[in-house]
Design a protein around this motif. Structure first.
Motif, short mmCIF file in Angstrom:
data_model
loop_
_atom_site.label_atom_id
_atom_site.label_comp_id
_atom_site.label_asym_id
_atom_site.label_seq_id
_atom_site.Cartn_x
_atom_site.Cartn_y
_atom_site.Cartn_z
N ARG A 1 0.85 -1.18 0.00
CA ARG A 1 0.00 0.00 0.00
C ARG A 1 0.89 1.23 0.00
N ALA A 2 0.52 2.20 -0.84
CA ALA A 2 1.29 3.43 -0.94
C ALA A 2 0.34 4.62 -0.81
N ARG A 3 0.89 5.75 -0.41
CA ARG A 3 0.10 6.97 -0.25
C ARG A 3 0.81 8.10 -0.96
N CYS A 4 0.11 8.74 -1.88
CA CYS A 4 0.70 9.86 -2.61
C CYS A 4 0.95 11.00 -1.64
N ALA A 5 2.18 11.52 -1.64
CA ALA A 5 2.54 12.59 -0.71
C ALA A 5 1.86 13.90 -1.06
N LEU A 6 1.41 14.06 -2.31
CA LEU A 6 0.82 15.33 -2.74
C LEU A 6 -0.69 15.37 -2.50
N CYS A 7 -1.42 14.39 -3.03
CA CYS A 7 -2.89 14.44 -2.92
C CYS A 7 -3.44 13.51 -1.85
N HIS A 8 -2.58 12.69 -1.26
CA HIS A 8 -2.92 11.78 -0.16
C HIS A 8 -3.77 10.59 -0.59
N THR A 9 -3.84 10.32 -1.90
CA THR A 9 -4.56 9.14 -2.37
C THR A 9 -3.81 7.88 -1.96
N GLU A 10 -4.55 6.91 -1.42
CA GLU A 10 -3.96 5.63 -1.07
C GLU A 10 -4.10 4.67 -2.24
N LEU A 11 -3.00 4.00 -2.57
CA LEU A 11 -2.93 3.15 -3.75
C LEU A 11 -2.52 1.73 -3.36
N ASP A 12 -3.15 0.78 -4.02
CA ASP A 12 -2.77 -0.63 -3.90
C ASP A 12 -1.92 -0.95 -5.11
N VAL A 13 -0.63 -1.22 -4.88
CA VAL A 13 0.30 -1.42 -5.99
C VAL A 13 0.98 -2.77 -5.85
N ASP A 14 1.46 -3.25 -6.97
CA ASP A 14 2.25 -4.49 -7.02
C ASP A 14 3.51 -4.19 -7.82
#
Length: 307
Positions: A293-306
């Motif tokens: 799981r990652a979180r964009c530092a700019l818009c704070h969107t949480e992302l599920d990445v592989d």
């Protein structure tokens, strides 16, 4: 300065109404610039779109008082309490124009066609008031074209630009003794690009304006933009990427080769991948360590990445 298209599907610049996504790179750069200028928290101050009842302009309302009223709606939406808009009408090439100065008064001119056809006064004023908003923010792009695309994108993403897409319509018109189809639009973005930005807004804010569209053509364009926006969520290294995208990503990662949106860099034993956030398009850099799981530092969107 809002561009418009006149009967016969011709734009203010003289060409045909453009469709598709020719300005997508500039639209994405505009979203990044907006988030950088306002921050993620600042953008979240615009959770609701301008309601259609607030900009309804009946034919029996006084032209100038009604225009002032709709302008105030836009001023309040963009939180410009010190700005007073003076609205006039005249024949000109563009749908609208605003005189940008230090304020507190701003003079907006709208095309004289709005004297009799008031359906899109709100759309034109939304674009012009956004010019004032961006002027006060000190946010602009070099060149008229890119700056107008920035204005359309910000107008739409912050909740007033659905009116610009709704201004896109095709309808029957009598010219002489002939019945012809007339096409009309406002703005520098294509109808599908307006739909794309609205779809991005809907995902970020949960604010779906599709039920408000009066124009069937606007609704179709919104759905095309929605499909393109959903495609952004299925690009590697996002975990929702399809099988073919995942396979290519694995091959590129092994070869440290750049892909459609991503690139790799190696620092000793650590390999990192850089890719755009699907919300604000800021580049995100992550170590290649599989599912996380990652979180964009700019818009704070949480992302599920592989990765």
């Amino acid at each position: 300065m809002a561009e418009y298209a006149e009967p016969g599907a011709s734009t203010a610049g003289g060409g045909a109404i453009v469709h598709g996504f020719p300005h997508l790179d500039t639209v994405r750069a505009a979203l990044t610039a907006l988030y950088r200028r306002l921050s993620g928290d600042g953008v979240q101050r615009f959770p609701s779109s301008v309601h259609p009842e607030l900009v309804d302009f009946p034919p029996d309302e006084d032209l100038y008082l009604g225009a002032q009223r709709v302008a105030r709606v836009m001023v309040q939406h963009f939180r410009l309490p010190d700005a007073r808009m003076v609205v006039g009408f005249r024949d000109m090439v563009h749908a609208g124009n605003v005189e940008l100065a230090a304020g507190p008064e701003y003079f907006i001119e709208l095309h004289s066609r709005f004297r009799t056809d008031r359906r899109d006064v709100g759309a034109a004023l939304a674009h012009e008031v956004t010019h004032v908003y961006l002027h006060r923010l000190g946010l602009e792009f070099p060149g008229t074209r890119d700056n107008e695309i920035l204005t359309d994108t910000v107008t739409t993403y912050l909740g007033a630009g659905w009116l610009l897409l709704d201004a896109y319509r095709e309808e029957a018109a009598i010219r002489g003794e002939r019945l012809m189809m007339s096409a009309y639009k406002l703005g520098y973005l294509t109808p599908e690009e307006f739909g794309y930005v609205l779809a991005k807004r809907a995902r970020a804010f949960g604010d779906d304006v599709e039920p408000w569209f009066r124009s069937a053509q606007a609704r179709d364009a919104y759905r095309e933009g929605l499909a393109r926006a959903e495609h952004d969520l299925r690009r590697a290294p996002l975990a929702a990427a399809g099988w073919a995208a995942r396979r290519r990503y694995a091959k590129d990662r092994k070869a440290l080769a750049a892909g459609p949106d991503y690139s790799f860099e190696a620092a000793g034993p650590t390999v990192r991948v850089a890719f755009p956030c699907p919300t604000c398009f800021q580049r995100i850099r992550l170590p290649c360590r599989g599912r996380l799981r990652a979180r964009c530092a700019l818009c704070h969107t949480e992302l599920d990445v592989d990765t």
